[in-house]
Design a protein around this motif. Structure first.
Motif, PDB file in Angstrom:
ATOM      1  N   PRO A   1       0.815  -1.227   0.000  1.00  0.00           N
ATOM      2  CA  PRO A   1       0.000   0.000   0.000  1.00  0.00           C
ATOM      3  C   PRO A   1       0.841   1.267   0.000  1.00  0.00           C
ATOM      4  O   PRO A   1       0.489   2.246  -0.672  1.00  0.00           O
ATOM      5  CB  PRO A   1      -0.827  -0.144   1.281  1.00  0.00           C
ATOM      6  CG  PRO A   1      -0.960  -1.625   1.467  1.00  0.00           C
ATOM      7  CD  PRO A   1       0.364  -2.192   1.028  1.00  0.00           C
ATOM      8  N   ALA A   2       1.963   1.258   0.725  1.00  0.00           N
ATOM      9  CA  ALA A   2       2.828   2.445   0.759  1.00  0.00           C
ATOM     10  C   ALA A   2       3.416   2.734  -0.614  1.00  0.00           C
ATOM     11  O   ALA A   2       3.556   3.904  -1.006  1.00  0.00           O
ATOM     12  CB  ALA A   2       3.949   2.248   1.777  1.00  0.00           C
ATOM     13  N   GLN A   3       3.764   1.688  -1.364  1.00  0.00           N
ATOM     14  CA  GLN A   3       4.310   1.901  -2.704  1.00  0.00           C
ATOM     15  C   GLN A   3       3.243   2.410  -3.662  1.00  0.00           C
ATOM     16  O   GLN A   3       3.524   3.256  -4.511  1.00  0.00           O
ATOM     17  CB  GLN A   3       4.929   0.598  -3.214  1.00  0.00           C
ATOM     18  CG  GLN A   3       6.219   0.246  -2.489  1.00  0.00           C
ATOM     19  CD  GLN A   3       6.742  -1.121  -2.870  1.00  0.00           C
ATOM     20  OE1 GLN A   3       5.996  -2.098  -2.932  1.00  0.00           O
ATOM     21  NE2 GLN A   3       8.039  -1.202  -3.133  1.00  0.00           N
ATOM     22  N   TYR A   4       2.014   1.925  -3.530  1.00  0.00           N
ATOM     23  CA  TYR A   4       0.935   2.456  -4.356  1.00  0.00           C
ATOM     24  C   TYR A   4       0.667   3.919  -4.010  1.00  0.00           C
ATOM     25  O   TYR A   4       0.410   4.741  -4.894  1.00  0.00           O
ATOM     26  CB  TYR A   4      -0.335   1.630  -4.188  1.00  0.00           C
ATOM     27  CG  TYR A   4      -0.290   0.287  -4.891  1.00  0.00           C
ATOM     28  CD1 TYR A   4      -0.089   0.215  -6.261  1.00  0.00           C
ATOM     29  CD2 TYR A   4      -0.441  -0.902  -4.186  1.00  0.00           C
ATOM     30  CE1 TYR A   4      -0.038  -1.012  -6.922  1.00  0.00           C
ATOM     31  CE2 TYR A   4      -0.391  -2.133  -4.831  1.00  0.00           C
ATOM     32  CZ  TYR A   4      -0.193  -2.178  -6.200  1.00  0.00           C
ATOM     33  OH  TYR A   4      -0.138  -3.392  -6.848  1.00  0.00           O
ATOM     34  N   ARG A   5       0.725   4.262  -2.730  1.00  0.00           N
ATOM     35  CA  ARG A   5       0.549   5.672  -2.331  1.00  0.00           C
ATOM     36  C   ARG A   5       1.640   6.540  -2.936  1.00  0.00           C
ATOM     37  O   ARG A   5       1.389   7.667  -3.369  1.00  0.00           O
ATOM     38  CB  ARG A   5       0.541   5.795  -0.803  1.00  0.00           C
ATOM     39  CG  ARG A   5      -0.710   5.264  -0.132  1.00  0.00           C
ATOM     40  CD  ARG A   5      -0.816   5.732   1.304  1.00  0.00           C
ATOM     41  NE  ARG A   5       0.250   5.226   2.151  1.00  0.00           N
ATOM     42  CZ  ARG A   5       0.213   4.073   2.807  1.00  0.00           C
ATOM     43  NH1 ARG A   5      -0.843   3.279   2.702  1.00  0.00           N
ATOM     44  NH2 ARG A   5       1.216   3.695   3.572  1.00  0.00           N
TER      45      ARG A   5
ATOM     46  N   ASP B   1      -4.921   6.167  -1.829  1.00  0.00           N
ATOM     47  CA  ASP B   1      -4.524   5.915  -0.447  1.00  0.00           C
ATOM     48  C   ASP B   1      -3.911   4.531  -0.262  1.00  0.00           C
ATOM     49  O   ASP B   1      -3.601   4.123   0.853  1.00  0.00           O
ATOM     50  CB  ASP B   1      -5.722   6.090   0.498  1.00  0.00           C
ATOM     51  CG  ASP B   1      -6.840   5.081   0.229  1.00  0.00           C
ATOM     52  OD1 ASP B   1      -6.669   4.178  -0.615  1.00  0.00           O
ATOM     53  OD2 ASP B   1      -7.899   5.202   0.875  1.00  0.00           O
ATOM     54  N   GLY B   2      -3.744   3.778  -1.353  1.00  0.00           N
ATOM     55  CA  GLY B   2      -3.112   2.469  -1.293  1.00  0.00           C
ATOM     56  C   GLY B   2      -4.062   1.314  -1.128  1.00  0.00           C
ATOM     57  O   GLY B   2      -3.661   0.157  -1.197  1.00  0.00           O
ATOM     58  N   GLY B   3      -5.351   1.601  -0.908  1.00  0.00           N
ATOM     59  CA  GLY B   3      -6.346   0.548  -0.725  1.00  0.00           C
ATOM     60  C   GLY B   3      -6.907   0.059  -2.044  1.00  0.00           C
ATOM     61  O   GLY B   3      -7.028   0.826  -3.008  1.00  0.00           O
ATOM     62  N   GLU B   4      -7.267  -1.220  -2.100  1.00  0.00           N
ATOM     63  CA  GLU B   4      -7.816  -1.795  -3.324  1.00  0.00           C
ATOM     64  C   GLU B   4      -9.329  -1.620  -3.356  1.00  0.00           C
ATOM     65  O   GLU B   4     -10.004  -1.770  -2.340  1.00  0.00           O
ATOM     66  CB  GLU B   4      -7.457  -3.281  -3.419  1.00  0.00           C
ATOM     67  CG  GLU B   4      -7.847  -3.920  -4.737  1.00  0.00           C
ATOM     68  CD  GLU B   4      -7.216  -5.274  -4.981  1.00  0.00           C
ATOM     69  OE1 GLU B   4      -7.428  -5.844  -6.056  1.00  0.00           O
ATOM     70  OE2 GLU B   4      -6.478  -5.754  -4.088  1.00  0.00           O
ATOM     71  N   VAL B   5      -9.857  -1.307  -4.533  1.00  0.00           N
ATOM     72  CA  VAL B   5     -11.299  -1.139  -4.717  1.00  0.00           C
ATOM     73  C   VAL B   5     -11.794  -2.088  -5.801  1.00  0.00           C
ATOM     74  O   VAL B   5     -11.005  -2.695  -6.525  1.00  0.00           O
ATOM     75  CB  VAL B   5     -11.664   0.321  -5.055  1.00  0.00           C
ATOM     76  CG1 VAL B   5     -11.344   1.227  -3.876  1.00  0.00           C
ATOM     77  CG2 VAL B   5     -10.928   0.805  -6.304  1.00  0.00           C
TER      78      VAL B   5
END
Length: 207
Positions: A39-43, A79-83
């Motif tokens: 998640p941090a890398q996606y952010r 925010d790094g969360g998957e939807v």
């Protein structure tokens, strides 16, 4: 690409109607050890100051023979969360796999966290997507309500607003307003997005 991603990962920046995305190709193997990014890398990727900048990150993965899909489509919020779903992203997804030579089909079946969608590349180069029928059952949106109703009253920071609640693979709260340009979109949208009655958050829309 520098920062917390090492080694660098190729990406493409795309947009659908101004909704912008970073698209990553994971069809030939995992993006990182452990098969995915954190998640941090996606952010970091979505950050408009220190990363690339995007509303969402789209990950293109191989299809699943058991589901009869050509590809798998994963969507990460800023925010790094998957939807579960994004219609504008699905249109970019179709152009990506076609333009990169990953498929020659004009219509593909794509597996998502909320089911299978069918994007189609039209003769004029535009992309249409069959997103399926909307879901209005509160339990399936999900939305906390005693029973299904045409509209619902929602407390947005002390102001009661009337919304329509539905899912198109992901939750939506839609308000009809007199004028979108003068509606308190930024203030109310942020309050509705994280409203306690939407346990998995919601897309706030103004019409």
């Amino acid at each position: 690409m520098s920062g917390p991603l090492s080694p660098p990962i190729p990406f493409l920046k795309m947009h659908g109607l101004g909704n912008d995305f970073v698209v990553l190709d994971a069809t030939q193997g995992p993006l990182a050890q452990g098969s995915t990014l954190s998640p941090a890398q996606y952010r970091f990727l979505a950050d408009r100051r220190f990363g690339i900048g995007a509303d969402q990150i789209l990950v293109v993965e191989p299809g699943d023979a058991a589901r009869g899909t050509d590809f798998t489509y994963r969507i990460m919020n800023a925010d790094g969360g998957e939807v579960e779903q994004c219609g504008n992203g699905a249109r970019c997804f179709m152009r990506f796999v076609h333009d990169r030579g990953l498929t020659k089909k004009s219509e593909i079946r794509v597996g998502t966290a909320s089911g299978v969608i069918v994007p189609r590349l039209e003769a004029d180069g535009m992309v249409t997507v069959d997103m399926g029928a909307p879901e209005f059952s509160p339990a399936r949106i999900p939305f906390e309500a005693p029973q299904q109703a045409p509209t619902y009253a929602l407390d947005a920071g002390g102001r009661m607003v009337e919304i329509n609640a539905l899912s198109m693979g992901n939750p939506h709260a839609v308000q009809f307003v007199a004028d979108v340009d003068t509606a308190p979109v930024a203030e109310e949208g942020a309050l509705i997005e994280r409203h306690v009655r939407f346990p998995r958050r919601v897309n706030a829309g103004f019409v």
